[in-house]
Design a protein around this motif. Structure first.
Motif, PDB file in Angstrom:
ATOM      1  N   ASN A 167      30.431 -37.420  42.194  1.00  0.00           N
ATOM      2  CA  ASN A 167      29.683 -36.413  42.942  1.00  0.00           C
ATOM      3  C   ASN A 167      30.127 -34.988  42.622  1.00  0.00           C
ATOM      4  O   ASN A 167      30.475 -34.210  43.522  1.00  0.00           O
ATOM      5  N   THR A 223      30.115 -31.011  41.804  1.00  0.00           N
ATOM      6  CA  THR A 223      29.264 -29.894  42.197  1.00  0.00           C
ATOM      7  C   THR A 223      28.537 -29.343  40.980  1.00  0.00           C
ATOM      8  O   THR A 223      29.129 -29.171  39.911  1.00  0.00           O
ATOM      9  N   LEU A 244      30.555 -40.415  54.270  1.00  0.00           N
ATOM     10  CA  LEU A 244      29.499 -39.423  54.373  1.00  0.00           C
ATOM     11  C   LEU A 244      30.088 -38.041  54.174  1.00  0.00           C
ATOM     12  O   LEU A 244      30.990 -37.633  54.912  1.00  0.00           O
ATOM     13  N   ARG A 245      29.616 -37.337  53.162  1.00  0.00           N
ATOM     14  CA  ARG A 245      30.056 -35.967  52.881  1.00  0.00           C
ATOM     15  C   ARG A 245      31.589 -35.860  52.865  1.00  0.00           C
ATOM     16  O   ARG A 245      32.199 -35.059  53.572  1.00  0.00           O
ATOM     17  N   GLU A 246      32.192 -36.714  52.033  1.00  0.00           N
ATOM     18  CA  GLU A 246      33.647 -36.709  51.786  1.00  0.00           C
ATOM     19  C   GLU A 246      34.474 -37.190  52.979  1.00  0.00           C
ATOM     20  O   GLU A 246      35.698 -37.056  52.974  1.00  0.00           O
ATOM     21  N   LEU A 282      25.489 -38.064  48.293  1.00  0.00           N
ATOM     22  CA  LEU A 282      26.512 -37.420  49.111  1.00  0.00           C
ATOM     23  C   LEU A 282      27.506 -38.407  49.709  1.00  0.00           C
ATOM     24  O   LEU A 282      28.230 -38.047  50.631  1.00  0.00           O
ATOM     25  N   GLY A 283      27.556 -39.619  49.201  1.00  0.00           N
ATOM     26  CA  GLY A 283      28.532 -40.537  49.754  1.00  0.00           C
ATOM     27  C   GLY A 283      28.298 -41.980  49.387  1.00  0.00           C
ATOM     28  O   GLY A 283      27.624 -42.297  48.405  1.00  0.00           O
ATOM     29  N   TYR A 298      24.040 -45.130  57.415  1.00  0.00           N
ATOM     30  CA  TYR A 298      23.198 -44.180  56.693  1.00  0.00           C
ATOM     31  C   TYR A 298      21.859 -44.861  56.453  1.00  0.00           C
ATOM     32  O   TYR A 298      21.807 -45.922  55.820  1.00  0.00           O
TER      33      TYR A 298
END
Length: 316
Positions: free
Chosen positions: A8, A10, A246-248, A225-226, A294
């Motif tokens: 993931n 950036t 979820l989101r790190e 994102l996860g 999720y």
């Protein structure tokens, strides 16, 4: 040469290719093109400076239907003659796997497991040490795998997993050596797109053999994102851990009190997506139901398998 990955990253992304390139090395990128995208690119280049030579420029474009791919080389700040492939296999809004394999006479490009094209070297591949990705695309994983491996290592976590210490943490992620396998047999580590994505009624079946001295392995159903489902049998703890990232951030783990796998024995693991949970079946026995944390099912489209097992087949 070890297997390693970025997870993931950036965008835009520029990173080092550990060990550089050599004949037989493969770079695998999994990601998703944004809906309505105009273009994105993947560059294999000689250094990270803005004016670096680019040995391989792979540039899907969507300014005409159904899209096309431009491949080229930038040397001494000048582009060479471009090669174009019409009818791009990477559609806007879709998930994809792009594999680039280095050969002595050029780069082999495969998309979603199918041969796409061969591009001859214009710059010696030995000069390449950097990968750069930019444009209207999200990237799940960039993985590097060569044909020469060190002795067996413990399976580490991905970058960014420090808050969830499952495995020893080396300075750079490395993965265990695996023997050469026929192309029809999925190799470990395995990384691929889930055909059609996840939805209620979807079933993923993984067949393989647990290593005789196995400590653990993992199966991830991932998204941008996860990780929607992290399935992690741990023989050294005699348990199976289930979790979601979820989101790190990892959620509260669930542990199975009975280990359904045996060291040195074959297995069939089936993950069934149901309306409210993942139903997990091992060797025909229902072992656990893991409630969805999720629920954007269409975004869950990457399957990862790693650890102390060998694979015989994956059906999804």
């Amino acid at each position: 040469m070890a297997f390693s990955s970025f997870h993931n990253p950036t965008m835009p992304f520029t990173g080092s290719i550990q060990g550089g390139l050599f004949d037989g090395k493969t770079i695998t990128i999994t990601g998703q093109v944004f809906p309505g995208a105009d273009r994105f690119h993947v560059n294999l280049q000689c250094g990270s400076l803005a004016n670096a030579d680019i040995a391989l420029h792979v540039n899907p474009r969507y300014d005409s239907y159904p899209g096309y791919v431009v491949v080229n080389t930038l040397q001494h700040s000048s582009w060479g003659a471009e090669e174009r492939k019409q009818n791009s296999p990477i559609a806007a809004g879709s998930s994809f796997t792009l594999a680039i394999t280095v050969r002595h006479d050029g780069y082999e490009l495969n998309v979603n497991g199918c041969h796409f094209m061969k591009y001859g070297h214009r710059i010696p591949f030995q000069r390449v040490d950097t990968i750069s990705i930019a444009g209207k695309v999200g990237v799940f994983t960039i993985a590097f795998q060569g044909s020469m491996f060190p002795p067996h290592q413990h399976f580490p976590s991905y970058p960014g997993f420090a808050a969830y210490p499952l495995f020893p943490q080396p300075s750079y992620p490395g993965f265990p050596a695996q023997p050469a396998l026929p192309s029809s047999v999925p190799a470990v580590p395995y990384l691929g797109v889930i055909s059609g994505g996840i939805h209620p009624g979807k079933t993923i079946t993984i067949q393989g053999v647990v290593s005789p001295n196995a400590e653990r392995f993992m199966v991830n159903l991932s998204f941008c994102l996860g990780i929607a489902l992290h399935y992690n049998p741990r023989f050294n703890e005699n348990t199976v851990v289930h979790n979601t990232k979820l989101r790190e951030k990892w959620g509260k783990e669930e542990r199975l009190g009975v280990m359904p796998f045996q060291r040195g024995q074959p297995f069939v693991l089936t993950i069934c997506c149901e309306a409210h949970s993942f139903r997990i079946v091992v060797n025909g026995n229902h072992t656990h139901s893991y409630n969805h944390r999720y629920t954007q099912f269409h975004e869950i489209n990457i399957l990862e398998v790693n650890g102390d097992i060998s694979l015989s087949s994956i059906l999804n």
